[in-house]
Design a protein around this motif. Structure first.
Motif, PDB file in Angstrom:
ATOM      1  N   LEU A   1       7.182 -11.309 -65.515  1.00  0.00           N
ATOM      2  CA  LEU A   1       8.330 -11.845 -66.257  1.00  0.00           C
ATOM      3  C   LEU A   1       8.860 -10.860 -67.292  1.00  0.00           C
ATOM      4  O   LEU A   1      10.078 -10.708 -67.446  1.00  0.00           O
ATOM      5  N   LEU A   2       7.972 -10.167 -67.998  1.00  0.00           N
ATOM      6  CA  LEU A   2       8.426  -9.189 -68.998  1.00  0.00           C
ATOM      7  C   LEU A   2       9.149  -8.019 -68.328  1.00  0.00           C
ATOM      8  O   LEU A   2      10.148  -7.521 -68.869  1.00  0.00           O
ATOM      9  N   GLU A   3       8.675  -7.589 -67.173  1.00  0.00           N
ATOM     10  CA  GLU A   3       9.366  -6.507 -66.456  1.00  0.00           C
ATOM     11  C   GLU A   3      10.777  -6.923 -66.064  1.00  0.00           C
ATOM     12  O   GLU A   3      11.696  -6.099 -66.083  1.00  0.00           O
ATOM     13  N   ARG A   4      10.977  -8.196 -65.706  1.00  0.00           N
ATOM     14  CA  ARG A   4      12.320  -8.695 -65.363  1.00  0.00           C
ATOM     15  C   ARG A   4      13.273  -8.595 -66.552  1.00  0.00           C
ATOM     16  O   ARG A   4      14.476  -8.550 -66.370  1.00  0.00           O
TER      17      ARG A   4
ATOM     18  N   PRO B   1      10.297  -3.302 -73.487  1.00  0.00           N
ATOM     19  CA  PRO B   1      10.174  -1.884 -73.856  1.00  0.00           C
ATOM     20  C   PRO B   1       8.754  -1.342 -73.973  1.00  0.00           C
ATOM     21  O   PRO B   1       8.573  -0.145 -74.180  1.00  0.00           O
ATOM     22  N   VAL B   2       7.749  -2.204 -73.839  1.00  0.00           N
ATOM     23  CA  VAL B   2       6.350  -1.798 -73.998  1.00  0.00           C
ATOM     24  C   VAL B   2       5.553  -2.418 -72.853  1.00  0.00           C
ATOM     25  O   VAL B   2       5.806  -3.551 -72.464  1.00  0.00           O
ATOM     26  N   ASP B   3       4.573  -1.692 -72.339  1.00  0.00           N
ATOM     27  CA  ASP B   3       3.695  -2.256 -71.315  1.00  0.00           C
ATOM     28  C   ASP B   3       2.625  -3.085 -72.017  1.00  0.00           C
ATOM     29  O   ASP B   3       1.493  -2.656 -72.217  1.00  0.00           O
TER      30      ASP B   3
ATOM     31  N   PRO C   1       0.150   1.085 -83.343  1.00  0.00           N
ATOM     32  CA  PRO C   1       0.855   0.153 -84.227  1.00  0.00           C
ATOM     33  C   PRO C   1       2.375   0.183 -83.997  1.00  0.00           C
ATOM     34  O   PRO C   1       3.026  -0.865 -84.084  1.00  0.00           O
ATOM     35  N   GLU C   2       2.912   1.326 -83.671  1.00  0.00           N
ATOM     36  CA  GLU C   2       4.353   1.425 -83.398  1.00  0.00           C
ATOM     37  C   GLU C   2       4.721   0.660 -82.126  1.00  0.00           C
ATOM     38  O   GLU C   2       5.742  -0.032 -82.081  1.00  0.00           O
ATOM     39  N   HIS C   3       3.887   0.780 -81.086  1.00  0.00           N
ATOM     40  CA  HIS C   3       4.110   0.006 -79.856  1.00  0.00           C
ATOM     41  C   HIS C   3       4.050  -1.491 -80.144  1.00  0.00           C
ATOM     42  O   HIS C   3       4.853  -2.266 -79.624  1.00  0.00           O
TER      43      HIS C   3
ATOM     44  N   ASP D   1       8.895  -7.161 -82.113  1.00  0.00           N
ATOM     45  CA  ASP D   1      10.346  -7.282 -82.316  1.00  0.00           C
ATOM     46  C   ASP D   1      11.047  -7.745 -81.041  1.00  0.00           C
ATOM     47  O   ASP D   1      12.004  -8.522 -81.098  1.00  0.00           O
ATOM     48  N   ALA D   2      10.581  -7.281 -79.888  1.00  0.00           N
ATOM     49  CA  ALA D   2      11.199  -7.671 -78.616  1.00  0.00           C
ATOM     50  C   ALA D   2      10.814  -9.099 -78.218  1.00  0.00           C
ATOM     51  O   ALA D   2      11.594  -9.778 -77.549  1.00  0.00           O
ATOM     52  N   LEU D   3       9.641  -9.557 -78.630  1.00  0.00           N
ATOM     53  CA  LEU D   3       9.203 -10.913 -78.309  1.00  0.00           C
ATOM     54  C   LEU D   3       9.891 -11.960 -79.189  1.00  0.00           C
ATOM     55  O   LEU D   3      10.094 -13.098 -78.752  1.00  0.00           O
TER      56      LEU D   3
END
Length: 167
Positions: A61-64, A68-70, A94-96, A102-104
């Motif tokens: 789902l995240l790949e869809r 920006p992060v694995d 920590p940056e990842h 932020d993306a979640l």
């Protein structure tokens, strides 16, 4: 036995130590798991987390969403680490973690899921395919997504990184 996704929250100094001493990180991960299984730990204090069998569906789902992060596999292999179950652990700095948090934030489970059904997950050969026999598995997936989101948000608040592995 099933494959589950596992996480260990580490401070920057602990991440540096893990990079120098991967055997220390393995022992520390075991200690954290044992300690947190023996007594209740508040969500803000948890150092370990698992996504149960939902890890591959979350990855799918995240790949869809071009995440920006694995988040489910980690970004970089922990140098010199042995196999912790299904390969060596991988690192999210920590940056990842901040980028992931932020993306979640603007992505509730309903938006992540979109129009995907359990049957779509099974047809896409998402592990474990038998779990997606019907839509009753979607609440399981939603719970794991909500819990992972909270764990990542807490990790970002501490400015910590993560070790990620499958066990």
């Amino acid at each position: 036995m099933s494959i589950i996704g596992l996480y260990l929250r580490l401070s920057p100094s602990e991440l540096a130590r893990a990079a120098r001493e991967p055997d220390w990180a393995s022992v520390f991960a075991d200690e954290v798991a044992e300690r947190e299984s023996e007594r209740p730990v508040s969500p803000s204090e948890r150092r370990g987390h698992d996504t149960g069998k939902a890890w591959d569906a979350l990855r799918f789902l995240l790949e869809r969403h071009a995440f920006p992060v694995d988040l489910l596999h980690g970004e970089e292999e922990l140098p010199g680490a042995d196999d912790w179950g299904y390969g060596p652990p991988r690192v999210l700095t920590p940056e990842h973690v901040t980028l992931a948090a932020d993306a979640l934030a603007p992505l509730p489970f309903e938006a992540l899921l979109g129009d995907v059904t359990a049957a779509d997950l099974a047809r896409s050969d998402v592990y474990p395919t038998g779990l997606w026999a019907d839509d009753t598995a979607l609440p399981y997936l939603g719970t794991h997504y909500t819990d992972l989101t909270a764990f990542v948000r807490t990790t970002a608040r501490y400015r910590h990184g993560l070790l990620v592995w499958a066990g």
